[in-house]
Design a protein around this motif. Structure first.
Motif, PDB file in Angstrom:
ATOM      1  N   GLU A 188       0.908  -1.134  -0.088  1.00  0.00           N
ATOM      2  CA  GLU A 188      -0.158   0.047   0.184  1.00  0.00           C
ATOM      3  C   GLU A 188       0.954   1.284  -0.146  1.00  0.00           C
ATOM      4  O   GLU A 188       1.778   1.424   0.768  1.00  0.00           O
ATOM      5  N   ILE A 189       0.708   2.004  -1.055  1.00  0.00           N
ATOM      6  CA  ILE A 189       1.574   3.248  -1.170  1.00  0.00           C
ATOM      7  C   ILE A 189       0.761   4.557  -1.200  1.00  0.00           C
ATOM      8  O   ILE A 189      -0.099   4.626  -1.724  1.00  0.00           O
ATOM      9  N   LYS A 190       0.937   5.068  -0.033  1.00  0.00           N
ATOM     10  CA  LYS A 190       0.066   6.231   0.366  1.00  0.00           C
ATOM     11  C   LYS A 190       0.821   7.712   0.266  1.00  0.00           C
ATOM     12  O   LYS A 190       1.796   7.785   0.993  1.00  0.00           O
ATOM     13  N   GLY A 191       0.304   8.614  -0.481  1.00  0.00           N
ATOM     14  CA  GLY A 191       0.660   9.910  -0.662  1.00  0.00           C
ATOM     15  C   GLY A 191       0.067  10.901   0.253  1.00  0.00           C
ATOM     16  O   GLY A 191      -0.643  10.552   1.309  1.00  0.00           O
ATOM     17  N   ASP A 192       0.584  12.175   0.213  1.00  0.00           N
ATOM     18  CA  ASP A 192       0.075  13.170   1.173  1.00  0.00           C
ATOM     19  C   ASP A 192      -1.325  13.560   1.155  1.00  0.00           C
ATOM     20  O   ASP A 192      -2.024  13.891   1.968  1.00  0.00           O
ATOM     21  N   SER A 244      11.156  14.425 -10.464  1.00  0.00           N
ATOM     22  CA  SER A 244      11.508  13.032 -10.844  1.00  0.00           C
ATOM     23  C   SER A 244      10.216  12.176 -10.705  1.00  0.00           C
ATOM     24  O   SER A 244       9.086  12.616 -10.468  1.00  0.00           O
ATOM     25  N   TRP A 245      10.495  10.762 -11.211  1.00  0.00           N
ATOM     26  CA  TRP A 245       9.126   9.890 -11.331  1.00  0.00           C
ATOM     27  C   TRP A 245       9.449   8.644 -10.627  1.00  0.00           C
ATOM     28  O   TRP A 245      10.509   8.099 -10.763  1.00  0.00           O
ATOM     29  N   PHE A 246       8.560   8.125  -9.925  1.00  0.00           N
ATOM     30  CA  PHE A 246       8.513   6.523  -9.540  1.00  0.00           C
ATOM     31  C   PHE A 246       7.902   5.924 -10.770  1.00  0.00           C
ATOM     32  O   PHE A 246       6.931   6.284 -11.420  1.00  0.00           O
ATOM     33  N   SER A 247       8.478   4.618 -10.513  1.00  0.00           N
ATOM     34  CA  SER A 247       7.560   3.529 -11.394  1.00  0.00           C
ATOM     35  C   SER A 247       6.911   2.624 -10.596  1.00  0.00           C
ATOM     36  O   SER A 247       7.586   1.911  -9.684  1.00  0.00           O
ATOM     37  N   ILE A 248       5.717   2.389 -10.530  1.00  0.00           N
ATOM     38  CA  ILE A 248       5.162   1.798  -9.527  1.00  0.00           C
ATOM     39  C   ILE A 248       4.190   0.461 -10.356  1.00  0.00           C
ATOM     40  O   ILE A 248       3.478   0.805 -11.191  1.00  0.00           O
ATOM     41  N   ASP A 249       4.817  -0.457 -10.430  1.00  0.00           N
ATOM     42  CA  ASP A 249       4.422  -1.836 -11.163  1.00  0.00           C
ATOM     43  C   ASP A 249       4.458  -1.145 -12.870  1.00  0.00           C
ATOM     44  O   ASP A 249       3.657  -1.612 -13.594  1.00  0.00           O
ATOM     45  N   GLY A 250       5.527  -0.677 -13.190  1.00  0.00           N
ATOM     46  CA  GLY A 250       5.722  -0.056 -14.727  1.00  0.00           C
ATOM     47  C   GLY A 250       4.948   1.030 -14.943  1.00  0.00           C
ATOM     48  O   GLY A 250       5.133   1.624 -15.885  1.00  0.00           O
ATOM     49  N   GLU A 251       4.088   1.760 -14.003  1.00  0.00           N
ATOM     50  CA  GLU A 251       3.399   3.011 -14.300  1.00  0.00           C
ATOM     51  C   GLU A 251       3.962   4.121 -13.808  1.00  0.00           C
ATOM     52  O   GLU A 251       4.140   4.266 -12.593  1.00  0.00           O
ATOM     53  N   PRO A 252       3.913   5.100 -14.165  1.00  0.00           N
ATOM     54  CA  PRO A 252       4.731   6.311 -13.855  1.00  0.00           C
ATOM     55  C   PRO A 252       4.086   7.320 -12.997  1.00  0.00           C
ATOM     56  O   PRO A 252       2.708   7.516 -13.143  1.00  0.00           O
ATOM     57  N   GLU A 283       4.634  11.029 -10.140  1.00  0.00           N
ATOM     58  CA  GLU A 283       5.510  11.781  -9.769  1.00  0.00           C
ATOM     59  C   GLU A 283       5.987  11.703  -8.299  1.00  0.00           C
ATOM     60  O   GLU A 283       5.158  11.182  -7.467  1.00  0.00           O
ATOM     61  N   ALA A 284       7.061  11.906  -8.191  1.00  0.00           N
ATOM     62  CA  ALA A 284       7.795  11.427  -7.101  1.00  0.00           C
ATOM     63  C   ALA A 284       7.669  12.478  -5.860  1.00  0.00           C
ATOM     64  O   ALA A 284       8.075  13.709  -6.035  1.00  0.00           O
TER      65      ALA A 284
END
Length: 439
Positions: free
Chosen positions: A199-203, A400-408, A410-411
């Motif tokens: 589970e990846i949670k942003g602000d 910069s950018w994250f790739s989460i399961d291949g999907e971009p 924003e970091a």
């Protein structure tokens, strides 16, 4: 009347045409053989599925009802043909009641999953890692996620990237028709196993749920730019690492990693200190050894914090400068309950040669993983941290950018939690166990 000339005379006088004809004949023969083999594979799998379709159901019991989410834009545009030839016949011959839902645009599946009936017998995802990400995220954002997460999920690999599905069904030197057919047959057979989810949670508070991994940094960026070097053909990814090594060097990123000390587990091997920079150093007393697949200590040890780190209220906040990092679920071999997040980082003092060699090794390992013959790389200078929870806060002003399961994505500052055995997937019991992401 002139005598007819022998055939070898014609070949000798028309060498270019003869060579071209021979090459075309060889290609045509190979094409025909491959098509025949694919036909035989489909026939074999359909006959196996027919056994299930001919099974008599008890009175008043209905056939299994499943919803298939299909992304026609997956892969190189041949997803529709692959699905109709290799998967649909198996599912229908087995007597399953399949409702196919085609998507029209990116993100639509997240909305459609809100209308899934919790009483359905299963969900099928036909696409790549991105399609699976949307389905899983849509399901686990529902208010009744505890109930909906019990629905088994089947995956049919049709995308450009099928990392998660490759671990379930791919085997070395197996034709694409068999890989897709085995995935469909696994749904028919009904074998289910629990799988860990990140589970990846942003602000902003909305969570994204990933099955495979999160990538960030120079290696991720070079990989994303490989299509710019299409003229290099099969070597375009290698070319992208070469260009990245000589452009904006060093391509490091700065971040603040925060993780709980009471959940920290360190690998039990020694580590050589490979960096002298106080900020960029990925030190041995903070991060674990280069080999992430070693035996894990059953009880976590508190690690000393490096210069600049802060230890407060059971948390370590450590500033790190790195070429890149990868976060993915990890489960120790043979463990049934212990699951962690594996954080792999590369030191900031990599040379250009090491950067290029590491990128090429990554490409090789991904191909081996797809073929089911993955071997852990013990030669890279990466470091590993094994935790239950991780907070990642980028410190660079540059976007910069994250790739989460291949999907971009924003970091931005994110919190990553591991949800052990959160979802259940159809799998092939004949596939060797992949112990780092499910039990």
């Amino acid at each position: 009347m002139a005598a007819a000339k022998p055939w070898f005379y014609t070949i000798r006088k028309h060498r270019k045409k003869s060579i071209a004809a021979a090459l075309f004949a060889g290609w045509l023969t190979n094409y025909g053989v491959n098509k025949y083999r694919e036909y035989m594979i489909r026939r074999e799998l359909c006959l196996e599925a027919k056994v299930y379709g001919e099974t008599t159901l008890p009175s008043l019991k209905k056939p299994r009802r499943l919803t298939l989410f299909f992304n026609p834009a997956a892969g190189s545009g041949s997803a529709d043909t692959l699905l109709k030839k290799n998967a649909e016949p198996i599912l229908h011959i087995a007597g399953l009641d399949i409702t196919i839902v085609k998507t029209d645009y990116e993100g639509q599946i997240k909305t459609l999953t809100q209308y899934i009936d919790p009483k359905t017998d299963g969900i099928i995802v036909a696409g790549g890692d991105g399609t699976l990400l949307e389905v899983v995220t849509g399901l686990l954002r529902r208010s009744d996620q505890e109930e909906i997460s019990k629905i088994p999920i089947g995956v049919i690999p049709l995308g450009t990237h099928n990392s998660f599905c490759n671990r379930l069904f791919a085997n070395k030197h197996v034709a694409e028709a068999r890989t897709i057919g085995n995935a469909a047959l696994a749904i028919v057979k009904g074998y289910i196993r629990p799988v860990d989810v990140m589970e990846i949670k942003g602000d902003e508070g909305r969570s994204t749920f990933a099955m495979s991994k999160l990538q960030w940094g120079a290696f991720r960026d070079a990989n994303e730019k490989q299509d710019k070097f299409w003229m290099a053909g099969p070597f375009r990814r290698k070319m992208s690492y070469l260009v990245a090594a000589f452009k904006e060097w060093p391509p490091v990123v700065n971040t603040l990693l925060t993780y709980p000390t009471n959940q920290l587990v360190e690998n039990n091997r020694s580590l050589k200190n490979t960096s002298s920079s106080p900020l960029g150093q990925v030190a041995s007393h903070v991060l674990a050894t280069a080999n992430c697949e070693t035996t894990i200590e059953p009880q976590g040890r508190h690690l000393l914090a490096e210069a600049g780190s802060i230890v407060s209220d059971g948390w370590i906040a450590s500033p790190v400068q790195t070429f890149g990092l990868t976060v993915k679920p990890f489960r120790k071999a043979g463990a049934q309950d212990d699951s962690f997040l594996e954080v792999k980082l590369w030191p900031s003092d990599l040379t250009k040669t090491e950067f290029i060699e590491t990128g090429w090794k990554m490409e090789k390992m991904e191909k081996e993983e797809k073929e089911g013959s993955y071997n852990q790389d013990n030669s890279s200078r990466h470091r590993c941290l094994i935790v239950k929870q991780l907070k990642l806060e980028p410190r660079d002003e540059k976007v910069s950018w994250f790739s989460i399961d291949g999907e971009p994505f924003e970091a931005r500052a994110i919190t990553i939690d591991l949800l052990p055995k959160k979802l259940h997937f159809f799998f092939n019991p004949e596939k060797p166990n992949v112990n780092f992401f499910y039990s």
